[in-house]
Every structure is written in structure tokens, then in C-alpha cells.
Design a protein around this motif. Structure first.
Motif, mmCIF file in Angstrom:
data_model
loop_
_atom_site.group_PDB
_atom_site.id
_atom_site.type_symbol
_atom_site.label_atom_id
_atom_site.label_comp_id
_atom_site.label_asym_id
_atom_site.label_seq_id
_atom_site.Cartn_x
_atom_site.Cartn_y
_atom_site.Cartn_z
ATOM 1 N N SER A 90 39.460 33.223 29.726
ATOM 2 C CA SER A 90 40.454 33.017 30.689
ATOM 3 C C SER A 90 41.792 32.552 29.928
ATOM 4 N N GLN A 104 35.547 34.543 41.492
ATOM 5 C CA GLN A 104 36.540 35.611 42.290
ATOM 6 C C GLN A 104 37.612 36.045 41.614
ATOM 7 N N TRP A 105 38.347 35.322 40.711
ATOM 8 C CA TRP A 105 39.530 35.660 39.989
ATOM 9 C C TRP A 105 38.935 36.522 38.872
ATOM 10 N N GLY A 107 36.656 38.641 38.809
ATOM 11 C CA GLY A 107 36.313 39.788 39.286
ATOM 12 C C GLY A 107 37.575 40.556 39.559
ATOM 13 N N ASP A 108 38.843 40.088 39.938
ATOM 14 C CA ASP A 108 39.986 40.673 40.200
ATOM 15 C C ASP A 108 40.722 40.962 39.011
ATOM 16 N N ASN A 109 40.642 40.193 37.898
ATOM 17 C CA ASN A 109 41.244 40.316 36.664
ATOM 18 C C ASN A 109 40.630 40.543 35.378
ATOM 19 N N THR A 112 42.386 43.037 32.621
ATOM 20 C CA THR A 112 43.911 42.578 32.535
ATOM 21 C C THR A 112 44.175 41.921 31.256
#
Length: 157
Positions: A90, A104-105, A107-109, A112
Motif C-alpha cells: 500500500s 476492504q480498501w 479490494g477497492d483499490n 490503482t
């Protein structure tokens, strides 16, 4: 001892297997109790040999490992001669992969600019199982490989 002695809880879980292990050496319960009281060092050696046998079996079958830290996830796929790694980092210092919100973050990112992904491959060398055990001692755990396979599948599509 090649690996590490099993914990008391692991021995309790593997009690039937330990009884069979002792039986292969013609040691029944009475003999085992006698060994423990009269020759504790021999009993310790038997526990160590059994632990190594269990570890050897587990490590031989090991295929996937995972290791999570606050900002990194290390995913491993162990073959016969090589281990492949997929490292997720990250770039957002506020994210904590050790929490549900952090995952969860992720999974969303996932794909990116806030996630850095690196892949690598390394030969095991002489002792595959010792290499895998070293990863476990550093905090990795055996997994079903679902996360590794999902990420590789998306990357390849």
C-alpha cells in the motif's frame, strides 16, 4: 531437530498419530510413561523426532503461503523447485492490511496507483522444506491459495 517442536496444543491434536508413532517403535503407554519418568532426555528426543516427521509432511504438501503486515501482503506459491512471490504494498500509509477495513480498501483499490505489485521467482536450492519453514518462522502461514490465484487470474486477463 530440523524444524521446531510442536506446541502442547498441536501434540494434543495429533495424539492418535503420536500413539501410532510410538507403536512403530514398540512403545506402549506403560513403556512411554516409564521413559518419561526414568529417561526424560529420551522422551524429549522422541517428541523432537515426531515433530520433525509432522513438519516434514506438512511442508512437503505446502503449496501456498501468505504473510500480512500493516502495509504489505506477501503471497507465495511453492512449486517443487521454485517459489513464486506476489508482493502487494500500500502506498497509502493510513491503510492497515491487518484490519478488515484495510482488506476492504485493498479490494477497492487493487489495480490503482495506490497499490504497488511486484512478482518474483526464486529457486529453493537444496532444501525446499527448510525454505518454506523459514517463511513460516518469519510469520507466513499456509493457505489455500485463493487470494494468490485470484490476483494472478485478474492480472493475466
Amino acid at each position: 531437530m530440523k524444524y521446531a517442536r510442536l506446541t502442547k496444543e498441536q501434540f494434543e491434536e495429533l495424539h492418535p498419530e503420536f500413539i501410532n508413532f510410538l507403536a512403530t517403535q514398540s512403545i506402549d503407554k506403560a513403556e512411554w510413561d516409564k521413559i518419561k519418568s526414568e529417561n526424560p532426555q529420551i522422551a524429549e528426543q522422541e517428541l523432537d523426532v515426531f515433530s520433525d516427521l509432522i513438519w516434514e509432511g506438512v511442508l512437503t504438501r505446502a503449496e501456498y503461503l501468505e504473510h500480512f503486515s500493516k502495509n504489505h501482503i506477501f503471497l507465495f506459491h511453492a512449486g517443487d523447485a521454485q517459489i513464486k512471490s506476489l508482493v502487494l504494498k500500500s502506498l497509502d500509509g493510513n491503510v492497515d492490511f491487518l484490519t478488515k477495513a484495510g482488506l476492504q480498501w485493498l479490494g477497492d483499490n487493487m489495480f490503482t496507483d495506490t497499490i504497488e505489485m511486484k512478482m518474483g521467482t526464486r529457486d529453493f536450492g537444496e532444501d525446499r522444506n527448510a525454505s518454506i519453514f523459514a517463511l513460516i518462522q518469519q510469520g507466513a502461514f499456509l493457505s489455500d491459495g485463493q487470494l494468490y490465484r485470484q490476483i494472478i487470474s485478474v492480472m493475466n486477463s
